[in-house]
Enzyme design. Structure first.
Site, PDB file in Angstrom:
ATOM      1  N   GLN A  17      -4.042  -3.454  -1.472  1.00  0.00           N
ATOM      2  CA  GLN A  17      -5.304  -3.456  -0.707  1.00  0.00           C
ATOM      3  C   GLN A  17      -5.729  -2.113  -0.110  1.00  0.00           C
ATOM      4  O   GLN A  17      -6.899  -1.733  -0.188  1.00  0.00           O
ATOM      5  CB  GLN A  17      -5.228  -4.494   0.419  1.00  0.00           C
ATOM      6  CG  GLN A  17      -6.541  -4.616   1.168  1.00  0.00           C
ATOM      7  CD  GLN A  17      -6.561  -5.607   2.302  1.00  0.00           C
ATOM      8  OE1 GLN A  17      -7.422  -5.547   3.146  1.00  0.00           O
ATOM      9  NE2 GLN A  17      -5.638  -6.535   2.363  1.00  0.00           N
ATOM     10  N   GLU A 139       0.367  -4.754   5.335  1.00  0.00           N
ATOM     11  CA  GLU A 139      -0.610  -4.941   6.422  1.00  0.00           C
ATOM     12  C   GLU A 139      -0.001  -5.301   7.784  1.00  0.00           C
ATOM     13  O   GLU A 139      -0.190  -4.597   8.772  1.00  0.00           O
ATOM     14  CB  GLU A 139      -1.588  -6.054   6.001  1.00  0.00           C
ATOM     15  CG  GLU A 139      -2.517  -6.560   7.093  1.00  0.00           C
ATOM     16  CD  GLU A 139      -3.535  -5.519   7.511  1.00  0.00           C
ATOM     17  OE1 GLU A 139      -4.202  -4.956   6.642  1.00  0.00           O
ATOM     18  OE2 GLU A 139      -3.675  -5.275   8.727  1.00  0.00           O
ATOM     19  N   ASP A 168      -4.532  -2.254   6.252  1.00  0.00           N
ATOM     20  CA  ASP A 168      -4.867  -1.918   4.861  1.00  0.00           C
ATOM     21  C   ASP A 168      -6.282  -1.362   4.742  1.00  0.00           C
ATOM     22  O   ASP A 168      -6.486  -0.194   4.441  1.00  0.00           O
ATOM     23  CB  ASP A 168      -4.761  -3.176   3.990  1.00  0.00           C
ATOM     24  CG  ASP A 168      -3.329  -3.464   3.586  1.00  0.00           C
ATOM     25  OD1 ASP A 168      -2.518  -2.531   3.574  1.00  0.00           O
ATOM     26  OD2 ASP A 168      -3.025  -4.622   3.287  1.00  0.00           O
ATOM     27  N   GLY A 247     -13.703  -3.275  27.390  1.00  0.00           N
ATOM     28  CA  GLY A 247     -14.425  -2.243  28.126  1.00  0.00           C
ATOM     29  C   GLY A 247     -14.697  -2.634  29.564  1.00  0.00           C
ATOM     30  O   GLY A 247     -14.065  -3.523  30.120  1.00  0.00           O
ATOM     31  N   GLY A 248     -15.637  -1.968  30.152  1.00  0.00           N
ATOM     32  CA  GLY A 248     -15.952  -2.201  31.550  1.00  0.00           C
ATOM     33  C   GLY A 248     -16.812  -3.444  31.770  1.00  0.00           C
ATOM     34  O   GLY A 248     -17.124  -3.777  32.916  1.00  0.00           O
TER      35      GLY A 248
HETATM   36  N1  CAO Z   1       3.025   3.935 -15.144  1.00  0.00           N
HETATM   37  C1  CAO Z   1       4.342   3.960 -14.920  1.00  0.00           C
HETATM   38  N2  CAO Z   1       4.907   3.627 -13.748  1.00  0.00           N
HETATM   39  C2  CAO Z   1       4.086   3.222 -12.778  1.00  0.00           C
HETATM   40  C3  CAO Z   1       2.689   3.151 -12.931  1.00  0.00           C
HETATM   41  C4  CAO Z   1       2.152   3.538 -14.188  1.00  0.00           C
HETATM   42  N3  CAO Z   1       0.854   3.517 -14.451  1.00  0.00           N
HETATM   43  N4  CAO Z   1       2.142   2.697 -11.788  1.00  0.00           N
HETATM   44  C5  CAO Z   1       3.158   2.485 -10.929  1.00  0.00           C
HETATM   45  N5  CAO Z   1       4.330   2.794 -11.518  1.00  0.00           N
HETATM   46  C6  CAO Z   1       5.667   2.709 -10.942  1.00  0.00           C
HETATM   47  C7  CAO Z   1       5.859   3.675  -9.809  1.00  0.00           C
HETATM   48  O1  CAO Z   1       6.074   4.964 -10.299  1.00  0.00           O
HETATM   49  C8  CAO Z   1       7.072   3.066  -9.116  1.00  0.00           C
HETATM   50  O2  CAO Z   1       8.232   3.461  -9.819  1.00  0.00           O
HETATM   51  P1  CAO Z   1       9.570   3.975  -9.049  1.00  0.00           P
HETATM   52  O3  CAO Z   1       9.935   2.864  -8.113  1.00  0.00           O
HETATM   53  O4  CAO Z   1      10.546   4.153 -10.181  1.00  0.00           O
HETATM   54  O5  CAO Z   1       9.249   5.215  -8.367  1.00  0.00           O
HETATM   55  C9  CAO Z   1       6.910   1.572  -9.379  1.00  0.00           C
HETATM   56  O6  CAO Z   1       5.862   1.459 -10.336  1.00  0.00           O
HETATM   57  C10 CAO Z   1       6.541   0.726  -8.166  1.00  0.00           C
HETATM   58  O7  CAO Z   1       5.549   1.337  -7.366  1.00  0.00           O
HETATM   59  P2  CAO Z   1       5.526   1.070  -5.795  1.00  0.00           P
HETATM   60  O8  CAO Z   1       6.823   1.527  -5.256  1.00  0.00           O
HETATM   61  O9  CAO Z   1       4.360   1.639  -5.162  1.00  0.00           O
HETATM   62  O10 CAO Z   1       5.383  -0.536  -5.733  1.00  0.00           O
HETATM   63  P3  CAO Z   1       6.252  -1.593  -4.911  1.00  0.00           P
HETATM   64  O11 CAO Z   1       5.797  -2.918  -5.382  1.00  0.00           O
HETATM   65  O12 CAO Z   1       7.702  -1.305  -4.986  1.00  0.00           O
HETATM   66  O13 CAO Z   1       5.776  -1.368  -3.405  1.00  0.00           O
HETATM   67  C11 CAO Z   1       4.169  -1.195  -1.620  1.00  0.00           C
HETATM   68  C12 CAO Z   1       4.508  -1.811  -2.985  1.00  0.00           C
HETATM   69  C13 CAO Z   1       2.724  -1.541  -1.288  1.00  0.00           C
HETATM   70  C14 CAO Z   1       5.104  -1.769  -0.548  1.00  0.00           C
HETATM   71  C15 CAO Z   1       4.355   0.326  -1.694  1.00  0.00           C
HETATM   72  O14 CAO Z   1       3.594   0.810  -2.760  1.00  0.00           O
HETATM   73  C16 CAO Z   1       3.982   1.075  -0.417  1.00  0.00           C
HETATM   74  O15 CAO Z   1       4.689   1.065   0.580  1.00  0.00           O
HETATM   75  N6  CAO Z   1       2.853   1.787  -0.470  1.00  0.00           N
HETATM   76  C17 CAO Z   1       2.402   2.628   0.633  1.00  0.00           C
HETATM   77  C18 CAO Z   1       1.875   1.820   1.771  1.00  0.00           C
HETATM   78  C19 CAO Z   1       0.761   0.909   1.355  1.00  0.00           C
HETATM   79  O16 CAO Z   1      -0.227   1.294   0.773  1.00  0.00           O
HETATM   80  N7  CAO Z   1       0.906  -0.347   1.725  1.00  0.00           N
HETATM   81  C20 CAO Z   1      -0.228  -1.263   1.665  1.00  0.00           C
HETATM   82  C21 CAO Z   1      -0.114  -2.180   0.569  1.00  0.00           C
HETATM   83  S1  CAO Z   1      -1.390  -3.372   0.766  1.00  0.00           S
HETATM   84  O17 CAO Z   1      -0.782  -4.436   1.861  1.00  0.00           O
END
Ligand code: CAO
Length: 415
Positions: A17, A139, A168, A247-248
């Site tokens: 998001q 979030e 988000d 607020g106030g």
């Molecule tokens: N080609 C190849 N690899 C890809 C890719 C693509 N097009 N797109 C994503 N990937 C890979 C990434 O490189 C990552 O690989 P590694 O773990 O080996 O480095 C993997 O996919 C997973 O990506 P991610 O770590 O972002 O995803 P996740 O599901 O593990 O985590 C989230 C999700 C949201 C917790 C994390 O991305 C995060 O903390 N983001 C920052 C904060 C944020 O935006 N949070 C809000 C989310 S909305 O509530």
């Protein structure tokens, strides 16, 4: 008519998001947003909370309108070369991967700079630099660590998170501002830069009045507009203030006709000082106008509970819309508690383009939010979200790939 961000090319690595809100806003302002997704999988939200078996979810479709979708495996050697070419020709790369993911992909800031020193690299992360910088964040975690949860809810209950996605979508808004600001600075410097919006920071920015109150509390030990005053003691941290107005101008949520069966038959009522005499006349308590216990804002603070209880007798005899109509005639600020059903059917929100109906090839018509920011010279036309990989060939062709090269990329699993 042209759009404000015409000509700006955005490489969109966002998912879920926070990041997608940011890039959707930029797309609404006219940027060409190319959403990069993994073939066969795509943004995880495509399949989350599905309401139709094989259609992209509303979660996805409502956050990814006006974008193009390209599938690319950036860990595949040929995919990496495609990404390098795109980085050379784009203006902004936006990502909200878990911390370090871009580096692990082989795209460190230094490498990106060597490819295109004008590129702006914009990131959402859960936390800024510090002990939690490597943590993944969603979030509600952001609402908890940014000060929103500890200050939301009622004093006698646990912390509460808000339905508003301030962690988000709120951070996405912050990031979008950072990006357009960096684009503006680039017009003077010619250089790109890193833009970071941490979710904790974004939530805190939206909770700044509570940081204000923390300091007031430490200085004076009391906050007279809080519902705890004058009957309960204050601790050493800002307490939850229920529905008190920040607020106030004191405010509270009051029952309206039908509250026994309708969970949203309520109105927010603000006892604004300049219209105090009108409020007194309306609710039949004219004697309060000159009564020294009620005549001034500071005299009223210890009696707010009684005042709102009295006003509630008046609101309970009317529906929230009847109350709103009368109160507005007297210039008394108020707001009915609108349900999502009422908002979805609100004719003026539809007329203004804040709620839009779009047509999707698989799911048919769906409602989505339109651009809440209206620019007179850059109108927004909301279009549907793309299917996974819908624009892969089109985008690669624009980046100079021939049909044969695209076929070979597909055969290698890069796209
Ligand atoms: N080609 C190849 N690899 C890809 C890719 C693509 N097009 N797109 C994503 N990937 C890979 C990434 O490189 C990552 O690989 P590694 O773990 O080996 O480095 C993997 O996919 C997973 O990506 P991610 O770590 O972002 O995803 P996740 O599901 O593990 O985590 C989230 C999700 C949201 C917790 C994390 O991305 C995060 O903390 N983001 C920052 C904060 C944020 O935006 N949070 C809000 C989310 S909305 O509530």
């Amino acid at each position: 008519m042209g759009k404000a961000l015409d000509g700006v090319r955005i490489l969109d690595f966002t998912h879920v998001q926070s990041g997608p809100t940011c890039t959707q806003l930029l797309a609404w302002f006219g940027a060409d947003v190319i959403k990069v997704e993994r073939a066969g999988a795509g943004d995880i939200t495509r399949e989350q909370l599905r309401d139709l078996p094989d259609a992209d979810s509303l979660y996805f479709t409502m956050l990814n309108g006006n974008k193009r979708s390209l599938t690319l495996d950036t860990k595949n050697p040929q995919g990496k070369r495609v990404l390098e070419r795109m980085i050379r020709e784009c203006d902004v790369l936006v990502e909200n991967f878990a911390p370090g993911a871009l580096d692990r992909m082989g795209f460190s800031w230094e490498h990106i700079q060597s490819l295109n020193p004008r590129l702006i690299v914009a990131s959402v992360k859960g936390f800024g630099p510090g002990p939690y910088e490597d943590c993944k964040v969603y979030e509600n975690v952001a609402q908890c660590v940014g000060g929103a949860a500890s200050t939301t809810g009622f004093d006698d209950g646990p912390p509460v998170v808000s339905g508003a996605q301030i962690g988000d979508s709120g951070t996405g808004l912050h990031l979008a501002l950072g990006i357009v600001t960096a684009l503006f600075q680039r017009t003077h410097t010619g250089r790109g830069q890193k833009v970071l919006a941490a979710m904790q920071d974004g939530v805190l920015n939206l909770c700044r009045v509570k940081l204000r109150d923390q300091q007031r509390l430490e200085r004076t030990g009391v906050m007279k507009e809080y519902p705890q005053f004058p009957n309960s003691a204050f601790g050493d941290a800002v307490p939850r203030a229920g529905n008190a107005s920040g607020g106030g101008q004191p405010g509270w949520i009051l029952k309206c006709k039908g509250w026994e069966t309708d969970p949203n038959a309520y109105i927010y009522f603000i006892a604004q000082a300049p219209v105090w005499d009108r409020i007194c006349k309306l609710i039949g308590r004219e004697e309060w106008i000159d009564d020294p216990h009620f005549a001034t804002p500071s005299a009223r603070l210890p009696h707010l509970k009684d005042i709102f209880a009295e006003i509630e007798h008046w609101t309970m005899a009317r529906t929230k819309f009847e109350a709103m109509a009368v109160l507005n005639r007297h210039d008394i600020p108020c707001g009915p508690i609108l349900s999502m059903k009422e908002i979805a059917n609100d004719a003026s929100l539809r007329a203004s383009g804040t709620i839009v109906e779009v047509e999707h090839p698989v799911r048919g018509k769906y409602l989505t939010v339109g651009n809440p920011i209206k620019l007179s010279d850059s109108p927004t036309e909301v279009t549907r979200s793309p299917m996974l990989g819908e624009h892969t060939d089109e985008v690669l062709a624009e980046f100079g790939y021939s049909e044969t090269e695209i076929r070979s990329l597909r055969a290698s699993g890069a796209i």
